[in-house]
Design an enzyme around this catalytic site. Structure first.
Site, PDB file in Angstrom:
ATOM      1  N   PRO A 100       5.041  -4.571  18.620  1.00  0.00           N
ATOM      2  CA  PRO A 100       3.620  -4.341  18.339  1.00  0.00           C
ATOM      3  C   PRO A 100       3.368  -2.915  17.849  1.00  0.00           C
ATOM      4  CG  PRO A 100       4.011  -4.163  20.693  1.00  0.00           C
ATOM      5  CD  PRO A 100       5.321  -4.563  20.075  1.00  0.00           C
ATOM      6  N   CYS A 128     -11.369  11.604  -6.834  1.00  0.00           N
ATOM      7  CA  CYS A 128     -11.810  11.088  -8.131  1.00  0.00           C
ATOM      8  C   CYS A 128     -11.311   9.673  -8.353  1.00  0.00           C
ATOM      9  CB  CYS A 128     -11.331  12.013  -9.237  1.00  0.00           C
ATOM     10  SG  CYS A 128     -11.787  13.717  -8.894  1.00  0.00           S
TER      11      CYS A 128
HETATM   12  C1  PLP Z   1       4.719  -3.481  10.553  1.00  0.00           C
HETATM   13  C2  PLP Z   1       5.697  -4.221  11.382  1.00  0.00           C
HETATM   14  C3  PLP Z   1       5.434  -4.463  12.730  1.00  0.00           C
HETATM   15  C4  PLP Z   1       4.134  -4.058  13.402  1.00  0.00           C
HETATM   16  O1  PLP Z   1       3.097  -4.899  13.061  1.00  0.00           O
HETATM   17  P1  PLP Z   1       1.671  -4.765  13.818  1.00  0.00           P
HETATM   18  O2  PLP Z   1       0.825  -5.749  13.174  1.00  0.00           O
HETATM   19  O3  PLP Z   1       1.220  -3.352  13.609  1.00  0.00           O
HETATM   20  O4  PLP Z   1       1.910  -5.044  15.249  1.00  0.00           O
HETATM   21  C5  PLP Z   1       6.391  -5.112  13.471  1.00  0.00           C
HETATM   22  N1  PLP Z   1       7.570  -5.501  12.920  1.00  0.00           N
HETATM   23  C6  PLP Z   1       7.854  -5.272  11.629  1.00  0.00           C
HETATM   24  C7  PLP Z   1       9.160  -5.727  11.085  1.00  0.00           C
HETATM   25  C8  PLP Z   1       6.935  -4.640  10.815  1.00  0.00           C
HETATM   26  O5  PLP Z   1       7.213  -4.443   9.518  1.00  0.00           O
END
Ligand code: PLP
Length: 417
Positions: free
Chosen positions: A274, A344
């Protein structure tokens, strides 16, 4: 907990009035609540406490060292997508043995650095990456711990730029190809199969696609076990979405129920990646109104933050609530403004069509900016990036100093004479 409250008509983060931070560190600045970050992490960890699990905070959401330090102290691991993020985790005191490495374009240098650091797992996103990781691990006389990131071909129902689990997306290996690739991995001398991984997208507000994706992953795990491929963990990817405007993302316990239900019949350790749900609502962007510009058609509040500071509105047409730092008197006359920056570009807006009772010089708080805010900031228009501040109770601390233009041009050179 809501760390943002008006007291005596002044917006506070925890016990600190935002006006005091603005006076001390200036604007634009990102302000985070330590209590909110801690609470978000704890909610996640608690929801899965009955099951062997590891939360790996997605560093790209907000990679400030103080935030990584805080999550590391809470026991978090980390999901990284670059060698730079690995260096940040190590600099912040994170445990490399709790790091998973995702991303479709891992370079040889990044793979080497991650092997030498001793990370928990590479989330492999293609057949050719599997071969490259095997070769580099061999050169180092090591076995690389790997999972395959499997693309379950599920529509996450989120913004197309942050949907990652459809077969037309660049991420992961095709679901149907996974068993053959696991067989290939098993035959390679310098990789060790650790688990399976998926991540279908970000800002997910509906549990149905998550349940569908995880059901497919659970089926795959069963199939792999039948093939004699042993896994230690199942990584279910990024977190659920957050409330920016009127979304109703599932509460963490409901999400947990869906995850635990999908994997009720197996004993694997569960990994989570997360980002947004841990940091998003724990931060805001503090900005000051430079000019009010009233037009016949539209009125503008021109502020000192811009799309280089917070690109989400320009990039995803995202909504962020805008609060006046001095509480509005509901009886006072208000106007409808587009809150725009000095850059801009017509796409340089932070919010559009907001009813505000505001004067030049007033402070505004752009809410829900703790994730994908500062970490996506740039220096477009030679704008130094703002400061970052962590509030903890009645205290606050600068966790990133404001840049100076000299920082921006330090690595540039004029032509020889
Ligand atoms: C961006 C990403 C996350 C985190 O996603 P959230 O929506 O911010 O929890 C987890 N795993 C991977 C592989 C990602 O690219």
């Amino acid at each position: 907990m809501n760390p943002y409250q008006y007291r005596n008509r002044e917006l506070h983060v925890e016990d600190v009035p935002l006006a005091r931070i603005a006076a001390a560190v200036g604007t634009p600045s990102y302000i985070y609540s330590r209590a909110a970050l801690t609470e978000a992490y704890t909610a996640y960890a608690k929801a899965f406490e009955a099951r062997d699990h590891l939360v790996c905070y997605a560093v790209k959401a907000n990679s400030n060292l103080a935030i990584l330090d805080l999550f590391a102290r809470l026991g978090s691991g980390f999901d990284i997508v670059s060698g730079g993020e690995l260096q940040r985790v190590l600099a912040a005191g994170g445990d490399p043995a709790k790091v998973v490495f995702s991303g479709v374009g891992k370079s040889a240098d990044e793979i080497r650095a991650a092997l030498e650091a001793g990370i928990l797992c590479f989330n492999i996103e293609s057949a050719n990456e599997l071969e490259r990781v095997n070769r580099i691990a061999g050169e180092l006389g090591m076995r690389a711990p790997i999972s395959l990131r499997v693309n379950p071909d599920v529509d996450a129902g989120t913004h197309p730029y942050i949907a990652t689990g459809l077969k037309q997306n660049k991420f992961g290996v095709a679901y149907a190809d996974a068993p053959a690739l696991y067989s290939r991995a098993r035959s390679l001398p310098h990789v060790r199969i650790e688990g399976v991984d998926c991540h279908i997208g970000s800002q997910l507000t509906d549990l149905a696609p998550i349940a569908e994706a995880l059901g497919k992953i659970a089926d795959l795990v069963e199939r792999l076990e039948r093939d004699g491929i042993e896994l230690k963990h199942v990584d279910v990817g990024g977190g659920v979405g957050i409330r920016y405007q009127s979304e109703t993302p599932p509460p963490i316990p409901e999400y947990a129920e869906v995850v635990l239900q999908a994997f009720r019949n197996d004993r694997h350790k569960l990994l989570f990646e997360p980002g947004r749900v841990l940091a998003g609502n724990a931060g805001l962007l503090l900005t000051r109104i430079e000019y009010l510009k009233k037009g016949e058609d539209r009125s503008f509040a021109v502020v000192d933050a811009a799309m280089n500071d917070l690109v989400r509105p320009a990039l995803y047409d995202a909504w962020h609530d805008v609060l006046t730092v001095t509480e509005e008197n509901p009886a006072a006359a208000a106007d409808v403004y587009d809150v725009v920056g000095p850059i801009c570009e017509t796409g340089d807006f932070l919010a559009r069509g907001r009813r505000l009772n505001a004067r030049e010089g007033d402070l505004l708080a752009i809410m829900s900016a703790g994730a994908y805010g500062m970490s996506m900031a740039s220096n477009y228009n030679t704008r130094p990036r703002g400061a970052e501040v962590m509030v903890d109770g009645s205290e606050f601390q600068v966790i990133r100093e404001r840049e100076e233009v000299s920082d921006l041009i330090a690595r540039e050179r004029r032509l020889p004479s």
